[in-house]
Scaffold this motif. Structure first.
Motif, PDB file in Angstrom:
ATOM      1  N   ASP A  20       0.932  -1.138   0.125  1.00 60.61           N
ATOM      2  CA  ASP A  20       0.041  -0.004   0.117  1.00 60.61           C
ATOM      3  C   ASP A  20       0.919   1.311   0.011  1.00 60.61           C
ATOM      4  O   ASP A  20       0.675   2.258  -0.826  1.00 60.61           O
ATOM      5  CB  ASP A  20      -1.035  -0.172   1.187  1.00 60.61           C
ATOM      6  N   LYS A  21       1.840   1.293   0.867  1.00 59.23           N
ATOM      7  CA  LYS A  21       2.619   2.521   1.024  1.00 59.23           C
ATOM      8  C   LYS A  21       3.417   2.716  -0.356  1.00 59.23           C
ATOM      9  O   LYS A  21       3.854   3.756  -0.994  1.00 59.23           O
ATOM     10  CB  LYS A  21       3.697   2.050   2.167  1.00 59.23           C
ATOM     11  N   ASP A  22       3.734   1.641  -0.940  1.00 58.02           N
ATOM     12  CA  ASP A  22       4.733   1.742  -2.455  1.00 58.02           C
ATOM     13  C   ASP A  22       3.581   2.287  -3.403  1.00 58.02           C
ATOM     14  O   ASP A  22       4.138   3.003  -4.170  1.00 58.02           O
ATOM     15  CB  ASP A  22       5.224   0.211  -2.806  1.00 58.02           C
ATOM     16  N   ASN A  23       2.313   1.680  -3.537  1.00 58.74           N
ATOM     17  CA  ASN A  23       1.240   2.364  -4.433  1.00 58.74           C
ATOM     18  C   ASN A  23       1.290   3.633  -4.078  1.00 58.74           C
ATOM     19  O   ASN A  23       0.837   4.570  -4.972  1.00 58.74           O
ATOM     20  CB  ASN A  23       0.509   1.433  -4.303  1.00 58.74           C
ATOM     21  N   TYR A  24       1.172   4.118  -2.700  1.00 58.04           N
ATOM     22  CA  TYR A  24       0.891   5.528  -2.226  1.00 58.04           C
ATOM     23  C   TYR A  24       2.076   6.544  -2.808  1.00 58.04           C
ATOM     24  O   TYR A  24       1.867   7.501  -3.520  1.00 58.04           O
ATOM     25  CB  TYR A  24       0.813   5.840  -0.855  1.00 58.04           C
ATOM     26  N   ILE A  25       3.300   6.159  -2.598  1.00 58.58           N
ATOM     27  CA  ILE A  25       4.469   6.769  -3.142  1.00 58.58           C
ATOM     28  C   ILE A  25       4.477   7.057  -4.777  1.00 58.58           C
ATOM     29  O   ILE A  25       4.881   7.986  -5.114  1.00 58.58           O
ATOM     30  CB  ILE A  25       5.563   6.324  -2.462  1.00 58.58           C
ATOM     31  N   LYS A  26       4.323   5.643  -5.218  1.00 56.61           N
ATOM     32  CA  LYS A  26       4.101   5.791  -6.855  1.00 56.61           C
ATOM     33  C   LYS A  26       3.386   6.739  -7.248  1.00 56.61           C
ATOM     34  O   LYS A  26       3.613   7.665  -8.359  1.00 56.61           O
ATOM     35  CB  LYS A  26       4.041   4.426  -7.116  1.00 56.61           C
ATOM     36  N   PHE A  27       2.141   6.786  -6.680  1.00 60.10           N
ATOM     37  CA  PHE A  27       0.949   7.575  -7.152  1.00 60.10           C
ATOM     38  C   PHE A  27       1.339   9.105  -6.932  1.00 60.10           C
ATOM     39  O   PHE A  27       1.380  10.150  -7.762  1.00 60.10           O
ATOM     40  CB  PHE A  27      -0.261   7.362  -6.512  1.00 60.10           C
ATOM     41  N   LYS A  28       1.927   9.484  -5.995  1.00 58.45           N
ATOM     42  CA  LYS A  28       2.310  10.913  -5.526  1.00 58.45           C
ATOM     43  C   LYS A  28       3.594  11.366  -6.489  1.00 58.45           C
ATOM     44  O   LYS A  28       3.727  12.276  -6.929  1.00 58.45           O
ATOM     45  CB  LYS A  28       2.902  11.109  -4.121  1.00 58.45           C
ATOM     46  N   ARG A  29       4.415  10.479  -6.667  1.00 61.65           N
ATOM     47  CA  ARG A  29       5.439  10.482  -7.369  1.00 61.65           C
ATOM     48  C   ARG A  29       5.065  10.871  -8.897  1.00 61.65           C
ATOM     49  O   ARG A  29       5.623  11.821  -9.744  1.00 61.65           O
ATOM     50  CB  ARG A  29       6.534   9.692  -7.306  1.00 61.65           C
ATOM     51  N   GLU A  88      -6.572  11.070 -18.715  1.00 66.58           N
ATOM     52  CA  GLU A  88      -6.501   9.795 -19.179  1.00 66.58           C
ATOM     53  C   GLU A  88      -5.153   9.239 -18.571  1.00 66.58           C
ATOM     54  O   GLU A  88      -5.109   8.189 -18.135  1.00 66.58           O
ATOM     55  CB  GLU A  88      -5.989   9.758 -20.755  1.00 66.58           C
ATOM     56  N   GLN A  89      -4.114  10.160 -18.328  1.00 63.08           N
ATOM     57  CA  GLN A  89      -2.845   9.512 -17.679  1.00 63.08           C
ATOM     58  C   GLN A  89      -3.046   9.393 -16.162  1.00 63.08           C
ATOM     59  O   GLN A  89      -2.543   8.344 -15.764  1.00 63.08           O
ATOM     60  CB  GLN A  89      -1.659  10.643 -17.877  1.00 63.08           C
ATOM     61  N   LEU A  90      -4.024  10.238 -15.569  1.00 68.68           N
ATOM     62  CA  LEU A  90      -4.452   9.917 -14.126  1.00 68.68           C
ATOM     63  C   LEU A  90      -4.943   8.434 -14.171  1.00 68.68           C
ATOM     64  O   LEU A  90      -4.650   7.572 -13.358  1.00 68.68           O
ATOM     65  CB  LEU A  90      -5.243  11.130 -13.833  1.00 68.68           C
ATOM     66  N   ARG A  91      -5.993   8.203 -15.093  1.00 65.31           N
ATOM     67  CA  ARG A  91      -6.571   6.805 -15.070  1.00 65.31           C
ATOM     68  C   ARG A  91      -5.551   5.802 -15.425  1.00 65.31           C
ATOM     69  O   ARG A  91      -5.676   4.604 -14.622  1.00 65.31           O
ATOM     70  CB  ARG A  91      -7.403   6.650 -16.071  1.00 65.31           C
ATOM     71  N   LYS A  92      -4.309   5.986 -16.008  1.00 65.35           N
ATOM     72  CA  LYS A  92      -3.571   4.797 -16.259  1.00 65.35           C
ATOM     73  C   LYS A  92      -2.606   4.462 -14.969  1.00 65.35           C
ATOM     74  O   LYS A  92      -2.093   3.715 -14.972  1.00 65.35           O
ATOM     75  CB  LYS A  92      -2.770   5.433 -17.436  1.00 65.35           C
ATOM     76  N   HIS A  93      -2.447   5.547 -14.119  1.00 63.17           N
ATOM     77  CA  HIS A  93      -1.783   5.558 -13.030  1.00 63.17           C
ATOM     78  C   HIS A  93      -2.635   5.453 -11.694  1.00 63.17           C
ATOM     79  O   HIS A  93      -1.871   5.573 -10.630  1.00 63.17           O
ATOM     80  CB  HIS A  93      -0.526   6.710 -12.862  1.00 63.17           C
ATOM     81  N   LEU A  94      -3.735   5.074 -11.634  1.00 64.35           N
ATOM     82  CA  LEU A  94      -4.498   4.811 -10.568  1.00 64.35           C
ATOM     83  C   LEU A  94      -3.859   3.820  -9.662  1.00 64.35           C
ATOM     84  O   LEU A  94      -3.825   2.715 -10.228  1.00 64.35           O
ATOM     85  CB  LEU A  94      -6.057   4.648 -10.992  1.00 64.35           C
ATOM     86  N   PRO A  95      -3.892   3.953  -8.382  1.00 65.64           N
ATOM     87  CA  PRO A  95      -3.469   2.702  -7.637  1.00 65.64           C
ATOM     88  C   PRO A  95      -4.667   1.623  -7.437  1.00 65.64           C
ATOM     89  O   PRO A  95      -5.742   2.122  -7.731  1.00 65.64           O
ATOM     90  CB  PRO A  95      -3.271   3.585  -6.233  1.00 65.64           C
ATOM     91  N   PRO A  96      -3.973   0.367  -7.028  1.00 70.61           N
ATOM     92  CA  PRO A  96      -5.105  -0.679  -6.919  1.00 70.61           C
ATOM     93  C   PRO A  96      -6.089  -0.574  -5.753  1.00 70.61           C
ATOM     94  O   PRO A  96      -7.263  -1.188  -6.095  1.00 70.61           O
ATOM     95  CB  PRO A  96      -4.372  -2.105  -6.669  1.00 70.61           C
ATOM     96  N   ALA A  97      -5.901   0.104  -4.984  1.00 74.04           N
ATOM     97  CA  ALA A  97      -6.665   0.419  -3.736  1.00 74.04           C
ATOM     98  C   ALA A  97      -7.112   1.772  -3.449  1.00 74.04           C
ATOM     99  O   ALA A  97      -5.865   2.785  -3.711  1.00 74.04           O
ATOM    100  CB  ALA A  97      -6.425  -0.232  -2.689  1.00 74.04           C
ATOM    101  N   GLY A  98      -8.242   2.332  -2.868  1.00 74.73           N
ATOM    102  CA  GLY A  98      -8.307   3.668  -2.190  1.00 74.73           C
ATOM    103  C   GLY A  98      -9.296   4.356  -3.283  1.00 74.73           C
ATOM    104  O   GLY A  98      -9.812   3.725  -4.229  1.00 74.73           O
ATOM    105  N   HIS A  99      -9.290   5.519  -2.918  1.00 75.07           N
ATOM    106  CA  HIS A  99     -10.201   6.629  -3.872  1.00 75.07           C
ATOM    107  C   HIS A  99      -9.646   7.714  -4.163  1.00 75.07           C
ATOM    108  O   HIS A  99      -8.646   8.182  -3.688  1.00 75.07           O
ATOM    109  CB  HIS A  99     -11.371   6.987  -2.731  1.00 75.07           C
ATOM    110  N   VAL A 100      -9.753   8.099  -5.652  1.00 71.18           N
ATOM    111  CA  VAL A 100      -9.095   9.164  -6.078  1.00 71.18           C
ATOM    112  C   VAL A 100     -10.303  10.034  -6.849  1.00 71.18           C
ATOM    113  O   VAL A 100     -11.228   9.182  -7.624  1.00 71.18           O
ATOM    114  CB  VAL A 100      -8.335   8.697  -7.358  1.00 71.18           C
ATOM    115  N   VAL A 101     -10.210  11.137  -6.856  1.00 68.98           N
ATOM    116  CA  VAL A 101     -11.346  11.826  -7.050  1.00 68.98           C
ATOM    117  C   VAL A 101     -10.672  13.295  -7.895  1.00 68.98           C
ATOM    118  O   VAL A 101      -9.641  13.614  -7.527  1.00 68.98           O
ATOM    119  CB  VAL A 101     -12.447  12.764  -6.348  1.00 68.98           C
ATOM    120  N   ALA A 102     -10.952  13.468  -9.485  1.00 67.64           N
ATOM    121  CA  ALA A 102     -10.533  14.277 -10.212  1.00 67.64           C
ATOM    122  C   ALA A 102     -11.725  15.181 -10.454  1.00 67.64           C
ATOM    123  O   ALA A 102     -12.765  14.893 -10.679  1.00 67.64           O
ATOM    124  CB  ALA A 102      -9.849  13.693 -11.396  1.00 67.64           C
ATOM    125  N   MET A 103     -11.461  16.743 -10.303  1.00 68.03           N
ATOM    126  CA  MET A 103     -12.273  17.790 -10.853  1.00 68.03           C
ATOM    127  C   MET A 103     -11.603  18.713 -11.733  1.00 68.03           C
ATOM    128  O   MET A 103     -10.617  19.118 -11.440  1.00 68.03           O
ATOM    129  CB  MET A 103     -12.928  18.501  -9.562  1.00 68.03           C
TER     130      MET A 103
END
Length: 108
Positions: free
Chosen positions: A19-28, A58-73
């Motif tokens: 989970d932490k690795d996915n979090y860091i990867k998404f923030k990067r 679309e780039q955001l969709r490709k980099h979504l982590p496998p768990a959690g919630h992401v909202v884009a506005m």
């Protein structure tokens, strides 16, 4: 040309190492793609057009982590600039007082 913003808010799990690795990867990814950190889990990015917004979404969709919630506005620059920022101005050393304290509205 219409300047816009893509606002991304997320709540990702951080219980396991994966989970932490996915979090860091998404923030990067957000950092590398030009997003600016607004708060811990809130980022925004300037866009020059609706087509640019679609491309970055679309780039955001490709980099979504496998768990959690992401909202884009998608916001216009005017909507972004007109946002309200709330700041608690009460003294932080008074822990007995349960009231939220005075709130300060900052208008841009």
């Amino acid at each position: 040309m219409r300047i816009m913003r893509l606002l991304v808010m997320f709540d990702l799990p951080t219980k396991t190492k994966a989970d932490k690795d996915n979090y860091i990867k998404f923030k990067r990814f957000l950092d590398d793609d030009g997003y600016q950190r607004e708060q811990n889990s809130v980022y925004s990015r300037n866009l020059l057009s609706r087509a640019s917004s679609e491309s970055h979404a679309e780039q955001l969709r490709k980099h979504l982590p496998p768990a959690g919630h992401v909202v884009a506005m998608e916001l216009t620059e005017k909507q972004y600039v007109d946002r309200k920022v709330l700041v608690n101005t009460s003294p932080s050393n008074n822990r007995d007082n349960q009231s939220p304290g005075t709130q300060l509205f900052l208008e841009f």
